[in-house]
Scaffold this active site. Structure first.
Site, PDB file in Angstrom:
ATOM      1  CG  HIS A 263      -2.481   0.381   0.081  1.00 15.32           C
ATOM      2  ND1 HIS A 263      -2.869  -0.288  -0.812  1.00 15.32           N
ATOM      3  CD2 HIS A 263      -3.134   1.121   1.496  1.00 15.32           C
ATOM      4  CE1 HIS A 263      -3.946  -0.136   0.205  1.00 15.32           C
ATOM      5  NE2 HIS A 263      -4.041   1.401   0.682  1.00 15.32           N
ATOM      6  NE  ARG A 266      -5.027   1.740  -3.421  1.00 18.70           N
ATOM      7  CZ  ARG A 266      -5.568   2.106  -4.858  1.00 18.70           C
ATOM      8  NH1 ARG A 266      -5.304   1.424  -5.588  1.00 18.70           N
ATOM      9  NH2 ARG A 266      -7.099   2.036  -4.733  1.00 18.70           N
TER      10      ARG A 266
END
Length: 321
Positions: A263, A266
């Protein structure tokens, strides 16, 4: 335990039983509620209150102030932790009113403190490059796979579940202009709720994926049973989320980076796009967010960065003492 004090504990036990049996809360959540409510009972007892019927709104508000300011036995709590405790207290009083244990709800008007907005954590472009270089160490099919995996995570901003869920056929070549010779690489992701989106793939990620498909995947696939998955493990099966996380963790350790997760890439993808001038609506589409409100948090990251640069560089930005 004195009979009067036991009334408070009986009410709390009934509420926790309700959360366990009827609401099915997780064990960790129940443990947090129990800890917060036990502190609340200690607070009420110290004020001479032995029955929930005697609690007033000012008592609940005073408990919140104590949480935030701390006392002789507890350190001050942040907004998030104090808010969780107040939510537990509000739930207790709602339960007591519904069960007929009290005739009023003194916590109804006491609002939890506003939660602190946690900005996404992103790493710098230089750190991304160090991470990618670390994935190449050792050579061989796995190194090519690991490089392609991390390039694709950062190059598309996809969730880890979306990347490991890719099949080979999901990597496509698009020709935006049917009269042109140039093609654009793209990936078809299946996001939350089964929604599909097409995300373009940049040159670096495309080169890494092509190298993996030609020079590494055939050898990995030979150990399996003809899986259609894009990313394969050593046995020729689909690489799992845990396996992909381990790949990233190992590369981050070699690069000397801490607390890097899928993440994180991301977040970095989105932050770097916004920093580069991308429209927030475009970033929303690329990330697969249902609402632009979710994406707008990345603009706050950029504003913070602008503030830091301004404070460090502008001659009149310094605050006089």
């Amino acid at each position: 335990m004195p009979e009067q004090a036991s009334r408070l504990h009986t009410a709390v036990r009934g509420y926790l039983d309700h959360l366990t049996v009827e609401r099915g809360l997780a064990a960790n959540t129940l443990q947090s509620y129990r800890r917060d409510l036990n502190r609340y009972l200690d607070f009420l007892t110290a004020r001479g209150i032995t029955d929930l019927r005697d609690v007033r709104a000012d008592d609940v508000a005073s408990f919140l102030r104590t949480l935030r300011e701390g006392d002789a036995h507890h350190r001050p709590l942040g907004a998030n932790s104090a808010g969780r405790a107040v939510i537990a207290v509000r739930g207790l009083h709602r339960f007591a009113l519904r069960e007929g244990l009290t005739a009023h709800d003194p916590a109804h008007e006491v609002r939890p403190p506003a939660l602190q907005r946690r900005l996404p954590k992103a790493i710098t472009v230089a750190q991304v490059e160090a991470l990618l270089a670390a994935a190449d160490i050792g050579g061989g099919p796995r190194a090519l796979r690991d490089r392609a995996l991390i390039e694709l995570l950062y190059g598309t901003g996809a969730r880890i579940s979306e990347v490991v869920g890719l099949d080979v056929d999901d990597v496509t070549r698009l020709r935006p202009d049917p009269h042109a010779d140039t093609e654009v690489a793209a990936v078809r992701f299946r996001g939350k709720g089964g929604k599909e989106r097409i995300v373009p793939v940049g040159r670096y990620a495309r080169t890494a994926v092509d190298a993996y498909l030609v020079r590494a995947r055939p050898g990995l696939a030979a150990a399996g049973r003809g899986s259609s998955a894009l990313f394969l493990n050593a046995r020729g099966g689909r690489l799992t989320r845990q396996g992909a996380w381990a790949v990233l963790h190992a590369a981050a350790e070699r690069a000397g980076l801490r607390d890097v997760s899928p993440h994180t890439l991301r977040h970095s993808f989105a932050t770097h796009l916004i920093d580069g001038g991308a429209d927030v609506r475009v970033v929303q589409e690329l990330l697969g967010h249902a609402s632009v409100t979710t994406t707008q948090v990345y603009t706050l990251v950029t504003v913070d960065r602008l503030r830091e640069v301004y404070a460090a560089a502008h001659p009149r930005a310094r605050v006089s003492r």
